[in-house]
Design an enzyme around this catalytic site. Structure first.
Site, short mmCIF file in Angstrom:
data_model
loop_
_atom_site.label_atom_id
_atom_site.label_comp_id
_atom_site.label_asym_id
_atom_site.label_seq_id
_atom_site.Cartn_x
_atom_site.Cartn_y
_atom_site.Cartn_z
NE ARG A 179 -3.40 0.06 2.90
CZ ARG A 179 -3.93 0.19 4.12
NH1 ARG A 179 -3.96 -0.84 4.95
NH2 ARG A 179 -4.44 1.35 4.49
CB CYS A 239 -1.47 3.87 9.90
SG CYS A 239 -2.77 4.45 11.01
#
Length: 282
Positions: A179, A239
């Site tokens: 990601r 995050c």
């Protein structure tokens, strides 16, 4: 008490009946995990544990997932849960280290010093055959809770834009490498893939041992340095939505880092806007 922000399952078992101890089940899961934190709590939790829902203890006006509420809201929520000043708080979750560090960080940023994460969480507690109880959150008398928000521990989008341009604070991303590089799509719709300019990547799972406990301070320091960090300089963690960033914040705290910030909006904010720069690749 330990001078570290974690406690062992044995420590908790030995102190479970202490009158000023509050145990919190801070479990929360992503939809794709297929787990129901509320049901798991009802089916079995550490005796006396209070359920803490990070979606409920949040700021719904932000438009972002479970962002930190205003101090007076946090104080009111804790008072109603029977959590007050002068208590020792131990937080756990169902995975060991996923959402419990987020709850730990929320208390820390609201001025609570005696708050700890259960090393290995419910996974380790249950594996050791320790007692569980079922049913809802126990009723506790309301207590006064004083929230003193430490604004220096927070980073907003303007701060992070500045960090990416002047390098004054290092950015450390807890998301999986795929990601971070943009090779894998984000789990939330409408998010661009990639990372913030100049950010470093250390997937939060790398801080854990195979049994779900946290690695020792020396091992974590090596991981942070290998990821590119200078531990003598400030770090802002990020995050997907501000949850697993707190795992890195916990590990950095244990590793002796100072000047730590957490970007509460995280990729849910940065990746969902058009006025932010997104980088792909390593």
């Amino acid at each position: 008490m330990t001078d570290q922000p974690i406690v062992s399952t044995q420590w908790l078992a030995d102190h479970l009946s202490s009158p000023d101890l509050v145990v919190i089940d801070g479990s929360w899961y992503l939809p794709q995990m297929g787990r129901d934190a509320a049901k798991e709590y009802l089916d079995g939790h550490i005796p006396g544990a209070i359920r803490f829902d990070i979606d409920d203890v949040s700021d719904p006006s932000s438009g972002l997932p479970h962002t930190l509420p205003q101090p007076h809201v946090f104080s009111s929520k804790m008072r109603k849960l029977g959590i007050g000043d002068g208590q020792t708080i131990v937080v756990y979750d169902g995975m060991g280290y996923f959402s419990a560090p987020r709850v730990w960080w929320m208390f820390r940023v609201m001025g609570v010093s005696d708050v700890y994460v259960l090393d290995g969480g419910m996974k380790k507690w249950a594996a050791e055959g320790r007692p569980l109880e079922d049913g809802g959150t126990p009723l506790r008398p309301e207590r006064h809770f004083t929230a003193r928000l430490d604004y220096s521990a927070l980073a907003d989008i303007d701060d992070v834009k500045r960090f990416t341009s002047d390098g004054s604070v290092q950015i450390l991303d807890a998301r999986p490498a795929e990601r971070f590089t943009g090779q894998a799509p984000e789990p939330r719709e409408g998010m661009r893939s990639g990372h913030m300019p100049g950010a470093f990547n250390l997937p939060f799972m790398k801080l854990m041992n195979e049994d779900g406990t946290l690695k020792d301070a020396a091992s974590m320091r090596e991981l942070f340095i290998e990821a590119g960090l200078d531990l003598d300089k400030p770090v802002a963690t990020t995050c997907g939505s501000g949850v697993t960033a707190a795992v890195l914040t916990l590990g950095l705290t244990i590793s002796g880092a100072r000047g730590l910030k957490l970007y509460d909006g995280s990729w849910s904010e940065w990746g969902g806007r058009e006025d932010t720069e997104v980088v792909t690749g390593n």
